[in-house]
Write a protein that holds these residues in place. Sequence first.
Motif, PDB file in Angstrom:
ATOM      1  N   ASN A 131      -1.653  -5.208  33.577  1.00 49.93           N
ATOM      2  CA  ASN A 131      -1.018  -5.013  34.878  1.00 49.93           C
ATOM      3  C   ASN A 131      -1.038  -3.533  35.254  1.00 49.93           C
ATOM      4  O   ASN A 131      -0.353  -2.719  34.630  1.00 49.93           O
ATOM      5  CB  ASN A 131       0.426  -5.527  34.819  1.00 49.93           C
ATOM      6  CG  ASN A 131       1.199  -5.234  36.087  1.00 49.93           C
ATOM      7  OD1 ASN A 131       0.624  -5.170  37.173  1.00 49.93           O
ATOM      8  ND2 ASN A 131       2.504  -5.053  35.952  1.00 49.93           N
ATOM      9  N   GLY A 133       0.254  -2.256  37.716  1.00 47.14           N
ATOM     10  CA  GLY A 133       1.521  -1.871  38.338  1.00 47.14           C
ATOM     11  C   GLY A 133       2.609  -1.556  37.322  1.00 47.14           C
ATOM     12  O   GLY A 133       3.748  -1.247  37.697  1.00 47.14           O
ATOM     13  N   THR A 167      -2.733  -5.438  40.015  1.00 46.98           N
ATOM     14  CA  THR A 167      -1.360  -5.631  39.567  1.00 46.98           C
ATOM     15  C   THR A 167      -1.068  -7.135  39.518  1.00 46.98           C
ATOM     16  O   THR A 167      -1.840  -7.951  40.026  1.00 46.98           O
ATOM     17  CB  THR A 167      -0.368  -4.957  40.527  1.00 46.98           C
ATOM     18  OG1 THR A 167      -0.402  -5.642  41.785  1.00 46.98           O
ATOM     19  CG2 THR A 167      -0.727  -3.488  40.738  1.00 46.98           C
ATOM     20  N   ILE A 168       0.062  -7.482  38.928  1.00 44.42           N
ATOM     21  CA  ILE A 168       0.480  -8.880  38.930  1.00 44.42           C
ATOM     22  C   ILE A 168       0.643  -9.374  40.365  1.00 44.42           C
ATOM     23  O   ILE A 168       0.227 -10.480  40.716  1.00 44.42           O
ATOM     24  CB  ILE A 168       1.786  -9.051  38.133  1.00 44.42           C
ATOM     25  CG1 ILE A 168       1.503  -8.880  36.629  1.00 44.42           C
ATOM     26  CG2 ILE A 168       2.441 -10.390  38.406  1.00 44.42           C
ATOM     27  CD1 ILE A 168       2.732  -8.905  35.755  1.00 44.42           C
ATOM     28  N   LYS A 169       1.196  -8.531  41.222  1.00 44.68           N
ATOM     29  CA  LYS A 169       1.368  -8.901  42.624  1.00 44.68           C
ATOM     30  C   LYS A 169       0.014  -9.156  43.284  1.00 44.68           C
ATOM     31  O   LYS A 169      -0.146 -10.135  44.030  1.00 44.68           O
ATOM     32  CB  LYS A 169       2.112  -7.791  43.366  1.00 44.68           C
ATOM     33  CG  LYS A 169       2.342  -8.099  44.846  1.00 44.68           C
ATOM     34  CD  LYS A 169       3.050  -6.954  45.546  1.00 44.68           C
ATOM     35  CE  LYS A 169       3.239  -7.271  47.029  1.00 44.68           C
ATOM     36  NZ  LYS A 169       3.884  -6.138  47.755  1.00 44.68           N
ATOM     37  N   ASP A 170      -0.972  -8.297  43.023  1.00 33.20           N
ATOM     38  CA  ASP A 170      -2.308  -8.484  43.590  1.00 33.20           C
ATOM     39  C   ASP A 170      -2.896  -9.825  43.172  1.00 33.20           C
ATOM     40  O   ASP A 170      -3.487 -10.546  43.992  1.00 33.20           O
ATOM     41  CB  ASP A 170      -3.257  -7.368  43.110  1.00 33.20           C
ATOM     42  CG  ASP A 170      -2.953  -6.026  43.732  1.00 33.20           C
ATOM     43  OD1 ASP A 170      -2.506  -5.988  44.888  1.00 33.20           O
ATOM     44  OD2 ASP A 170      -3.173  -5.010  43.047  1.00 33.20           O
ATOM     45  N   TRP A 201      10.059 -10.913  41.440  1.00 33.37           N
ATOM     46  CA  TRP A 201       8.662 -10.589  41.141  1.00 33.37           C
ATOM     47  C   TRP A 201       8.439  -9.101  40.941  1.00 33.37           C
ATOM     48  O   TRP A 201       7.599  -8.703  40.144  1.00 33.37           O
ATOM     49  CB  TRP A 201       7.747 -11.113  42.252  1.00 33.37           C
ATOM     50  CG  TRP A 201       7.898 -10.390  43.562  1.00 33.37           C
ATOM     51  CD1 TRP A 201       8.621 -10.761  44.636  1.00 33.37           C
ATOM     52  CD2 TRP A 201       7.294  -9.138  43.914  1.00 33.37           C
ATOM     53  NE1 TRP A 201       8.548  -9.837  45.640  1.00 33.37           N
ATOM     54  CE2 TRP A 201       7.722  -8.821  45.221  1.00 33.37           C
ATOM     55  CE3 TRP A 201       6.442  -8.242  43.258  1.00 33.37           C
ATOM     56  CZ2 TRP A 201       7.329  -7.669  45.877  1.00 33.37           C
ATOM     57  CZ3 TRP A 201       6.050  -7.088  43.914  1.00 33.37           C
ATOM     58  CH2 TRP A 201       6.490  -6.816  45.209  1.00 33.37           C
ATOM     59  N   TRP A 202       9.182  -8.254  41.664  1.00 32.83           N
ATOM     60  CA  TRP A 202       8.926  -6.820  41.549  1.00 32.83           C
ATOM     61  C   TRP A 202       9.266  -6.295  40.154  1.00 32.83           C
ATOM     62  O   TRP A 202       8.686  -5.305  39.691  1.00 32.83           O
ATOM     63  CB  TRP A 202       9.661  -6.021  42.632  1.00 32.83           C
ATOM     64  CG  TRP A 202      11.158  -6.030  42.554  1.00 32.83           C
ATOM     65  CD1 TRP A 202      12.017  -6.827  43.230  1.00 32.83           C
ATOM     66  CD2 TRP A 202      11.965  -5.168  41.743  1.00 32.83           C
ATOM     67  NE1 TRP A 202      13.326  -6.527  42.896  1.00 32.83           N
ATOM     68  CE2 TRP A 202      13.316  -5.516  41.991  1.00 32.83           C
ATOM     69  CE3 TRP A 202      11.682  -4.148  40.834  1.00 32.83           C
ATOM     70  CZ2 TRP A 202      14.380  -4.872  41.365  1.00 32.83           C
ATOM     71  CZ3 TRP A 202      12.739  -3.507  40.207  1.00 32.83           C
ATOM     72  CH2 TRP A 202      14.069  -3.868  40.468  1.00 32.83           C
ATOM     73  N   TRP A 204       8.722  -8.106  37.375  1.00 36.38           N
ATOM     74  CA  TRP A 204       7.516  -8.465  36.627  1.00 36.38           C
ATOM     75  C   TRP A 204       6.435  -7.416  36.859  1.00 36.38           C
ATOM     76  O   TRP A 204       5.769  -6.966  35.932  1.00 36.38           O
ATOM     77  CB  TRP A 204       7.007  -9.821  37.107  1.00 36.38           C
ATOM     78  CG  TRP A 204       7.752 -11.000  36.608  1.00 36.38           C
ATOM     79  CD1 TRP A 204       9.107 -11.179  36.572  1.00 36.38           C
ATOM     80  CD2 TRP A 204       7.175 -12.183  36.071  1.00 36.38           C
ATOM     81  NE1 TRP A 204       9.402 -12.411  36.060  1.00 36.38           N
ATOM     82  CE2 TRP A 204       8.244 -13.054  35.750  1.00 36.38           C
ATOM     83  CE3 TRP A 204       5.874 -12.605  35.855  1.00 36.38           C
ATOM     84  CZ2 TRP A 204       8.038 -14.312  35.206  1.00 36.38           C
ATOM     85  CZ3 TRP A 204       5.670 -13.870  35.316  1.00 36.38           C
ATOM     86  CH2 TRP A 204       6.740 -14.711  34.994  1.00 36.38           C
ATOM     87  N   ASN A 205       6.258  -7.037  38.121  1.00 34.24           N
ATOM     88  CA  ASN A 205       5.200  -6.099  38.492  1.00 34.24           C
ATOM     89  C   ASN A 205       5.452  -4.708  37.918  1.00 34.24           C
ATOM     90  O   ASN A 205       4.511  -3.968  37.631  1.00 34.24           O
ATOM     91  CB  ASN A 205       5.089  -6.037  40.019  1.00 34.24           C
ATOM     92  CG  ASN A 205       3.686  -5.727  40.492  1.00 34.24           C
ATOM     93  OD1 ASN A 205       2.700  -6.193  39.924  1.00 34.24           O
ATOM     94  ND2 ASN A 205       3.584  -4.941  41.547  1.00 34.24           N
TER      95      ASN A 205
END
Length: 221
Positions: A131, A133, A167-170, A201-202, A204-205
Amino acid sequence: MALQDQTLPLPGIVPDRTGSDRTDHLLVAGMVERGSRVLDVGCGDGELLQLLESRGIDGRGIELSREGVNRCVAKGLAVVQGDADTDLVNYPDDAFDYVILSQTLQATRQPRVVLENLLRIGRRAIVSFPNFGFWKMRLQLLIGGHMPRTENLPATWYDTANIHFCTIKDFVELCDEINVKMERSVALDLYGRPVPLNLPWWVWNMFGEQGVFLLSRGGKK
């Protein structure tokens, strides 16, 4: 898409190392049903394939480096040399129950196309990746002003095979864009422990050093 809404717990998975097995490999293996046919794309020296076969799973591999292929073959593993970007198109639809891409997505030239091929070849796909991020990455860019290096990503920017960091978000947004269903998802922190599922989620990221995802084809939009 809210990441925490897509998560399910992984029963029986121990976050710390067991023997010589990597934490992410244990997570991946725990997502695969016994007796399944599996293709490990970018299988390296075959460590994950050996773990899968020890659990009664029929594993095959494809690896870019000749050295990696030779090591796998020496272990008695069914591995051929190939490139995820160019050779996955040659596999027929639904040839495997699971197709795994472990710590390799960021090294592909066309990650979206590769992901689509994984889910064409297999009924399910398992993808893990570092990740970008992660908070240590952000800190090195912000304070140090240089491309980050970590234990999982030790190479310098000019000497790395990684060309598409995300990133995980991506990754979650890509899955949403191409209508991929996330059946299970786990973020591992710096110590290989799962980040709690009930956090937004943020988190996690920010605190997930790597992500591990079990994917399947989504329905028609």
